[in-house]
Design an enzyme around this catalytic site. Structure first.
Site, PDB file in Angstrom:
ATOM      1  N   SER A 173       0.842  -1.196   0.000  1.00 44.18           N
ATOM      2  CA  SER A 173       0.000   0.000   0.000  1.00 44.18           C
ATOM      3  C   SER A 173       0.874   1.240   0.000  1.00 44.18           C
ATOM      4  O   SER A 173       2.101   1.147  -0.004  1.00 44.18           O
ATOM      5  CB  SER A 173      -0.913  -0.005   1.227  1.00 44.18           C
ATOM      6  OG  SER A 173      -0.131   0.135   2.391  1.00 44.18           O
ATOM      7  N   LYS A 174       0.231   2.374   0.029  1.00 41.23           N
ATOM      8  CA  LYS A 174       0.950   3.644  -0.080  1.00 41.23           C
ATOM      9  C   LYS A 174       2.147   3.759   0.848  1.00 41.23           C
ATOM     10  O   LYS A 174       3.198   4.261   0.474  1.00 41.23           O
ATOM     11  CB  LYS A 174       0.022   4.837   0.199  1.00 41.23           C
ATOM     12  CG  LYS A 174      -1.144   4.966  -0.708  1.00 41.23           C
ATOM     13  CD  LYS A 174      -2.448   4.605   0.002  1.00 41.23           C
ATOM     14  CE  LYS A 174      -3.075   3.369  -0.620  1.00 41.23           C
ATOM     15  NZ  LYS A 174      -3.820   2.501   0.248  1.00 41.23           N
ATOM     16  N   ARG A 175       1.968   3.275   2.066  1.00 36.72           N
ATOM     17  CA  ARG A 175       3.052   3.475   3.020  1.00 36.72           C
ATOM     18  C   ARG A 175       4.317   2.681   2.680  1.00 36.72           C
ATOM     19  O   ARG A 175       5.350   2.823   3.331  1.00 36.72           O
ATOM     20  CB  ARG A 175       2.572   3.131   4.441  1.00 36.72           C
ATOM     21  CG  ARG A 175       2.244   1.698   4.648  1.00 36.72           C
ATOM     22  CD  ARG A 175       1.323   1.496   5.843  1.00 36.72           C
ATOM     23  NE  ARG A 175       0.681   0.202   5.749  1.00 36.72           N
ATOM     24  CZ  ARG A 175       1.326  -0.932   6.018  1.00 36.72           C
ATOM     25  NH1 ARG A 175       2.565  -0.924   6.401  1.00 36.72           N
ATOM     26  NH2 ARG A 175       0.683  -2.085   5.900  1.00 36.72           N
ATOM     27  N   HIS A 176       4.241   1.850   1.656  1.00 38.30           N
ATOM     28  CA  HIS A 176       5.429   1.107   1.256  1.00 38.30           C
ATOM     29  C   HIS A 176       6.284   1.880   0.263  1.00 38.30           C
ATOM     30  O   HIS A 176       7.195   1.326  -0.333  1.00 38.30           O
ATOM     31  CB  HIS A 176       5.028  -0.244   0.649  1.00 38.30           C
ATOM     32  CG  HIS A 176       4.531  -1.216   1.667  1.00 38.30           C
ATOM     33  ND1 HIS A 176       3.206  -1.532   1.798  1.00 38.30           N
ATOM     34  CD2 HIS A 176       5.175  -1.922   2.620  1.00 38.30           C
ATOM     35  CE1 HIS A 176       3.069  -2.402   2.788  1.00 38.30           C
ATOM     36  NE2 HIS A 176       4.246  -2.645   3.297  1.00 38.30           N
TER      37      HIS A 176
END
Length: 478
Positions: free
Chosen positions: A251-254
């Site tokens: 997800s985005k936080r990756h």
RNA sequence: GCACCCAUCGUCUAGCCCGGCCUAGGACACUGCCUUUUCACGGCGGCGACUGGGGUUCGAAUCCCCAUGGGUGUACCA
């Protein structure tokens, strides 16, 4: 029967790397089977869906070269291709379900449902709907509806096990009682995902559903609905999930997980696809570097990997370099030209000079932007402070080289030359060798240090003829 | 909690369905050497894995069971 597959993103954000992979697999399968690849926009989540994201996703898909045969922007005979425009279809099909006794109106309030769910969880029971509205009389439903009471439409989940064969998972069994009666139409008349998907896939004559594993549990609900409609379900292939280094769903936080970021970073789309393709699928000949558009009938559903793949861009960078190297010189030139700052002297050089420069540097870079850095070797007048450079400058032979080259460069300058030639360079080097009796490391490193003020770089006989003579002149006096 | 899915080098994977050819192959990364009198490219090596335990079998990475670990789902999100 012609194969029809689809990619059905939600326009709630930019195209995700995982979405791009799913789209590509569907696209590849359609191509391999001579079928059609459809793009459908699943915008039933009105809160989060935005038209600008739809446009952005289509643009990213286009950048990747994954072109659909049917879709909201290109049309097709099974439209509309936007769920928000298919309201009448969902409604009509839902009524069919009610008429055949497969669904019913439910008037339970959210608070009531939440309370029951919490109770069930506390008592360690499955939090399924208790069926309160399941057997309301037709009269009661009609009158409550007429009175303006809000109602959802709930699907009567059959109490039995479901089995299906997945192209990658094999035989999958969903035991009885996994789901209770679930909502298919919200109170506001908008359909819920699992229902809309079935109506669309059935009415769009989708033959194969290729998607990620996260959807595996959804298949149960979808199977139930297909059955209620008397429709034959499509074939399924649930590929592996894309996860981050922490083994959680990507997800985005990756980090960089949306396709447009890769476009901004000047990755080559073919390289991105190549890498993505290998994350969950393997080439029968174990090839690592290839153009997915040349796969043809080689692509199939049987070579999917079951285990989730960790997304790690190190290999992508390598593949990008491989693709870059195989690009025609003219193409590289165009791409590189877009990146180099307009004020850079590169743009004023002649076409032939540019081509020769690209030829020399393309093997040393993985990214187009790296070219800019290498270009500095031809224009910079900076002096290295590395130990190797300093050592070369301190040899007693080096000043002799400098002295000789200074006069040679001066002669060339006076003769009106803009560049020296490779022949000139060879004459210099022969002179230093034959007349000045300097050879070996003293010769090459000596010339390099005097001519470039660096300890490393591409072969001098290639870069010196590409370096403007006034730069050489400046350097020699440093 | 319950259900489902998954399990080979640090990472992507081949092999598994149809046990022996597997002292487990390839790629990235890391690393050594060669080439290049530099760097890079390239070539040749090195490091490095069948989660554990039972079983079946003459023989198991491959088949079965259990355990462990990880993931996904469990919505009027998709």
């Amino acid at each position: 029967m012609t194969v029809r597959v689809r990619f059905a993103p939600s326009p709630t954000g930019y195209l995700h790397i995982g979405g791009a992979r799913t789209a590509m697999y569907n696209y590849l399968y359609a191509k391999a089977m001579g079928g059609k690849y459809i793009l459908r926009i699943e915008d039933t989540d009105t809160e989060r869906s935005e038209r600008k994201y739809e446009a952005a996703q289509i643009e990213d898909l286009k950048w990747l070269g994954i072109n659909h045969d049917e879709g909201p922007d290109v049309g097709g005979e099974y439209g509309p291709y936007r769920q928000s425009e298919r309201g009448h279809i969902y409604k009509a099909w839902a009524e069919k379900l009610i008429d055949t006794g497969h669904a019913y109106h439910c008037f339970c309030s959210e608070e009531e449902l939440t309370a029951k769910k919490e109770l069930a969880t506390a008592e360690k029971r499955a939090p399924h709907y208790d069926g309160k509205c399941r057997n309301l009389t037709e009269e009661e439903v009609t009158s409550r509806l007429a009175a303006g009471e809000e109602a959802v439409i709930r699907f009567k989940a059959p109490r039995k096990a479901y089995v299906f064969t997945d192209h990658v998972r094999g035989r999958v069994v969903f035991p009885e009682g996994m789901v209770g009666d679930f909502v298919i139409m919200r109170a506001n008349g908008i359909p819920v995902y699992n229902y809309a998907v079935v109506v669309d896939d059935a009415s769009m004559k989708i033959t194969h559903v290729i998607r990620a594993e996260e959807h595996l549990p959804n298949t149960l609900r979808q199977l139930m609905i297909y059955e209620a409609f008397g429709e034959t379900p499509p074939e399924f292939a649930h590929g592996s999930l894309l996860i981050g280094e922490d083994r959680q769903k990507l997800s985005k936080r990756h980090g960089a997980t949306s396709v447009n970021l890769y476009k901004e970073m000047n990755y080559i789309p073919a390289a991105l696809l190549n890498y993505l393709c290998l994350l969950g699928w393997s080439h029968p000949e174990e090839k690592d570097v290839f153009d997915i558009h040349t796969l043809g009938t080689i692509f199939n559903l049987e070579r999917f990997t079951k285990a989730a793949a960790i997304y790690d861009i190190k290999k992508l960078d390598f593949i990008n370099g491989q693709h870059l190297r195989h690009l025609p010189l003219e193409t590289i030139l165009i791409e590189v030209g877009k990146i180099i700052p307009v004020e850079h002297p590169f743009h004023k050089m002649e076409h032939d000079w540019k081509l020769r420069t690209v030829t020399i540097f393309k093997d040393q870079i993985n990214f187009f932007q790296d070219f800019t850095t290498h270009l500095d070797i031809l224009f910079t007048t900076e002096v290295s402070d590395s130990a190797e450079y300093l050592e070369a400058r301190n040899w007693e032979t080096t000043p002799k080289i400098r002295e000789y080259l200074e006069s040679e460069i001066n002669i060339a300058k006076v003769a009106g030359k803009k560049f020296v030639t490779a022949d000139d360079y060879n004459i210099w080097s022969d002179h230093v060798k034959g007349e000045l009796k300097i050879k070996g490391k003293q010769l090459f490193m000596g010339m390099r240090s005097v001519l470039t003020h660096q300890a490393h770089g591409p072969e001098l006989k290639f870069i010196i003829p590409l370096t403007p003579i006034e730069i050489l002149e400046k350097r020699i006096h440093l």
